[in-house]
Scaffold this motif. Structure first.
Motif, short mmCIF file in Angstrom:
data_model
loop_
_atom_site.label_atom_id
_atom_site.label_comp_id
_atom_site.label_asym_id
_atom_site.label_seq_id
_atom_site.Cartn_x
_atom_site.Cartn_y
_atom_site.Cartn_z
N LEU A 107 0.77 -1.13 -0.04
CA LEU A 107 0.01 0.15 0.16
C LEU A 107 0.55 1.27 -0.03
O LEU A 107 0.49 1.87 -0.57
N LEU A 111 4.73 -1.01 4.42
CA LEU A 111 3.20 -1.38 5.04
C LEU A 111 2.09 -2.12 3.09
O LEU A 111 1.71 -1.86 1.99
N LEU A 408 -2.67 -7.02 7.45
CA LEU A 408 -1.74 -5.56 7.21
C LEU A 408 -0.39 -5.25 8.25
O LEU A 408 -0.40 -5.99 9.41
N GLU A 409 0.97 -5.71 7.60
CA GLU A 409 1.47 -5.76 8.20
C GLU A 409 2.40 -4.22 8.06
O GLU A 409 2.49 -3.32 7.18
N GLY A 410 2.36 -3.42 10.04
CA GLY A 410 2.47 -1.25 9.19
C GLY A 410 4.07 -1.49 9.99
O GLY A 410 4.44 -2.28 10.19
N ASP A 411 4.47 -0.18 9.72
CA ASP A 411 5.06 0.11 11.37
C ASP A 411 4.89 1.24 11.73
O ASP A 411 5.34 2.17 11.02
N GLY A 412 4.02 1.29 12.17
CA GLY A 412 3.36 2.07 12.79
C GLY A 412 3.09 3.91 12.32
O GLY A 412 2.12 5.03 12.10
N HIS A 413 1.95 2.85 10.95
CA HIS A 413 1.24 3.97 9.55
C HIS A 413 0.26 3.84 9.69
O HIS A 413 -0.81 3.74 10.91
N LEU A 414 -0.84 5.36 9.87
CA LEU A 414 -1.74 6.30 10.32
C LEU A 414 -2.61 6.48 9.06
O LEU A 414 -1.68 6.59 7.79
N VAL A 415 -4.01 6.74 9.38
CA VAL A 415 -3.80 6.60 7.60
C VAL A 415 -5.06 8.54 7.85
O VAL A 415 -4.88 8.82 6.21
N ALA A 416 -3.94 9.16 8.81
CA ALA A 416 -3.64 10.49 8.82
C ALA A 416 -2.86 11.37 7.57
O ALA A 416 -3.17 12.47 7.20
N TYR A 418 -2.28 9.83 4.89
CA TYR A 418 -2.38 9.80 3.42
C TYR A 418 -4.35 10.36 3.42
O TYR A 418 -5.09 10.57 2.11
N ALA A 419 -4.69 11.12 4.53
CA ALA A 419 -5.82 11.98 4.04
C ALA A 419 -5.75 13.84 3.61
O ALA A 419 -4.07 13.55 4.12
N PHE A 426 -0.66 6.31 -2.44
CA PHE A 426 -0.21 4.83 -1.94
C PHE A 426 0.16 4.67 -3.24
O PHE A 426 0.23 5.13 -3.94
N MET B 241 4.29 4.24 19.46
CA MET B 241 3.92 4.18 17.67
C MET B 241 2.22 3.78 18.49
O MET B 241 1.01 4.21 17.86
N ILE B 245 -1.03 5.31 16.52
CA ILE B 245 -2.38 4.31 16.84
C ILE B 245 -3.46 4.73 16.75
O ILE B 245 -4.75 4.83 16.27
N ASP B 248 -5.29 7.94 16.19
CA ASP B 248 -4.97 8.06 14.47
C ASP B 248 -6.80 7.43 14.37
O ASP B 248 -7.32 7.78 14.01
N GLN B 252 -9.09 9.95 13.95
CA GLN B 252 -8.85 10.72 12.49
C GLN B 252 -10.83 10.59 11.34
O GLN B 252 -10.54 11.73 11.15
N HIS B 365 -0.83 -5.35 11.91
CA HIS B 365 -0.09 -5.66 13.47
C HIS B 365 0.43 -4.01 13.01
O HIS B 365 0.62 -3.21 11.97
N ASN B 366 0.56 -2.99 13.49
CA ASN B 366 1.39 -1.78 13.74
C ASN B 366 0.95 -1.06 12.61
O ASN B 366 1.71 0.46 11.76
#
Lengths: 442, 442
Positions: A107, A111, A408-416, A418-419, A426, B241, B245, B248, B252, B365-366
């Motif tokens: 994504l 992410l 979904l594997e992230g690293d602290g990703h926030l939707v904010a 991408y808004a 993306f 983190m 998260i 958000d 958000q 995850h994260n």
């Protein structure tokens, strides 16, 4: 058994299902092999119980309540038990339907979204007569990581009880409660009402029986009620081929749902095609009924309106002469059961029109309707045949007992991020990769 | 409109669906573009009708029957219509979900089985308030080759009527009757009873509304009732983190189903994590309720048992301290709605256990739960979100409006050849190939 007990069994299955989703392929296959061994080791007790069912069945046969065919289906033997054990071993050998990453998409940087195949959860099953059905259904459920509620027919109750106990004892290492047996009719109604707990129902039996289930539950049902299949002999058919296909589709095994019930013949070839075809059917003792235009050409009984909507399931067939390909499509649309339809023609465009226009699970060109079957399709063990259009259609293999989950594997990703005005776009790039927790593949 | 009329409309849609399955991608996209143009050209009439709905809505607002938010959602403008037209054009530009060969398998020489993506048939939809919903649903249905029954809310009846007429006029080249509008509440019940004619229902609206639909029909329903999502801050979380998260996921956009409702915090980090987190939420005016152990650390109102089962859909959040990862999983299993669950942890094994153990459409995850959305997932236009496990799960794109058909190309193949003592074995080999009538690919 009270209804409360039935409810408890379903709840136990629900807990077991959550655990079963985490059981490795190796453990599931080991459990299957130990079921197979236990059935062979326990054969004496199983055959003894089966003997009781067969004796009771024979009394019912004398009383005119059961047919000989039903009593025959009930009967187990040492060699049949060996076949059943082998069937369970072959399920163990099938490819694991679980855990596969069905698709992976980045994504954004770090992410990653994975679609992973998982069990459905709790499968409710209701089936009739043959005691091998219980073992097959339990084996397919275990292989696909689903907990299962088993309700067999009362005619096989002794056999089913011992088979069920054998299975439970053989799978003590599997999550407790993964297979549950219910026996009373009222418990079926309890099960049909538990749409929050049971994820899928697979009824097997007569079409009245499957319809009853469909009409009395909010749980999704995987099954089929009728198989009214057609073969259409087109104006541009190879008539020799058409005769072989129409014969095979009816005579090779008339009792099954993918056998043809109505033969449609284009009027341009009716006079040439029908006499030989009818002679061939009559040699094989097929009872024929035709519409008026068929009877103009060959001497068969008159078909009634009901014939076009009847699944004979026997050496019986109705024949209709149609004006055109469009007429054939119209007839099938009005009377077919969305199961399997076949056209015999040398004209590819006409085949294409037939296959695209019909709303059926399987549409065939120059092949017998009898090919519509999970084994012939190469799906491995057949879970059932679906004439519904949601989830699984046509012959259904183990894949039909799975669904998917998004990981979904992230690293602290926030939707904010991408808004709004300065939204990061993306990347949405598909890639080949297997989900594994915490490890991003790219 | 009488119920007979509603029945007729559904039958018309059913005929149109069969034709629509044969309409080329180009024709479907042309029809979509002409809808977009017509909406812009017809803006005056649409806005005039919309004005009536808005005026009526304002009266209801004064009478205390409607909320300001509902009236705002009703209101169209020239620029909103432009956005709607652009949305329809973007649907036209999406990849065609139809006709793709999903898999191809040789069963034997010159006997080839193709699984081909096809429309589902007739989709019944019921939706509330926003008039752009009608256009979006019609566009997605047309793109995916499905006939559609549209039932909008009475509050938007004038707008919906003109929008519907605009769509029908703009698509005169498409199969007549592909889109049908019903308006009366009783007609919904007529539709719910037509399970032989309607293949799928997509209700949008409140969870009570979706539950009502699910409880009153035999038709499969694609939808979701509730979104009770959790964020679990693990003992091994990066607490910075976790704070981002959890913030958000709630703040958000709190009104949506993928916003978090309950924050679970591992007891090992509660004392360190909660004070800053709570201060951050309070700065953003989030109303907080906590269990006793949360209240040992921070000063928030007491949560009641109901809080764990409540979708606030607003700036409200419940907080619970749990003893372990297992406790978190147990709480979510008991109270979650199988929508979206997220763990924050640096420990991949613990993330894996969380993701594998939970039965939810999306497990993260994260990352913030707010990512659970068709656009963010890269599915293109979102058809809906499903909390069911059959057919489609989680955010659903156009693919969710398709099913498949098996196409078998033979050359006079008979099942008798593959049965009995001298049975020819099947080859069952997968290959890359696209179905095309009469042409075998290998």
């Amino acid at each position: 058994m009270s209804n409360t007990e039935a409810t408890e069994k379903v709840h136990e299955a629900q807990s077991a299902a959550l655990e079963l989703a985490n059981v490795s392929e190796e453990q599931r296959n080991d459990a299957l092999r130990s079921i197979a061994d236990a059935i062979e080791e326990n054969s004496e007790a199983i055959l003894e119980a089966n003997e009781k069912d067969v004796r009771a069945g024979e009394e019912m046969l004398e009383a005119g309540e059961y047919t000989q065919a039903l009593v025959d289906r009930l009967k187990l033997s040492e060699s049949k038990l060996g076949d059943i054990a082998d069937m369970v071993r072959s399920v163990a050998e099938q490819e694991d339907p679980l855990g596969k990453t069905l698709s992976a998409r980045e994504l954004d940087e770090d992410l990653e979204l994975y679609r992973v195949a998982v069990p459905i959860g709790v499968i409710g099953t209701v089936f009739e007569s043959r005691p091998d059905a219980l073992v097959q259904i339990a084996a397919l459920s275990l292989k696909s990581g689903n907990a299962v509620i088993l309700k067999g027919g009362s005619e096989a109750s002794h056999s089913n009880r011992v088979l069920y106990e054998t299975i439970v004892e053989a799978t003590e290492d599997a999550p407790t409660g993964w297979a549950q047996q219910i026996e009373a009719h009222e418990e079926v109604d309890t099960m049909l009402a538990m749409d929050d707990e049971i994820d899928l129902l697979m009824p097997r039996g007569s079409s009245e029986f499957v319809s009853y289930i469909q009409d009395n539950t909010q749980i999704p049902v995987l099954g089929h009620t009728e198989g009214i299949c057609h073969v259409f002999v087109d104006s541009e058919a190879d008539l020799g081929m058409a005769e072989e296909i129409a014969f095979d589709a009816k005579v090779q095994y008339p009792a099954v749902c993918n056998a043809v019930e109505t033969l449609l013949v284009h009027e341009a070839v009716a006079a040439e095609f029908l006499p030989d075809m009818v002679a061939r059917y009559e040699d094989a003792n097929v009872e024929l009924r035709g519409d008026e235009r068929t009877r103009d050409v060959v001497d068969v009984d008159a078909a009634t309106d009901d014939d076009w909507d009847t699944e004979y399931g026997d050496l019986e067939l109705s024949i209709k002469v149609v004006d055109s390909l469009a007429d054939a499509i119209e007839h099938i649309t009005a009377h077919g059961s969305k199961h399997t339809e076949s056209i015999v023609t040398e004209n590819a465009d006409r085949a294409g029109r037939f296959m695209r226009s019909l709303d059926a699970a399987s549409v065939f060109h120059n092949a017998s309707t009898r090919f519509a079957d999970g084994f012939r399709y190469g799906l491995g063990a057949e879970v059932g045949i679906s004439t519904g259009k949601i989830h699984a259609r046509g012959p259904v293999g183990l894949e039909g007992l799975t669904t998917y989950k998004y990981h979904l594997e992230g690293d602290g990703h926030l939707v904010a991020t991408y808004a709004g005005e300065d939204a990061t776009p993306f990347t949405h790039e598909e890639f080949d990769g297997e989900w594994s927790p915490g490890r991003r593949s790219r």
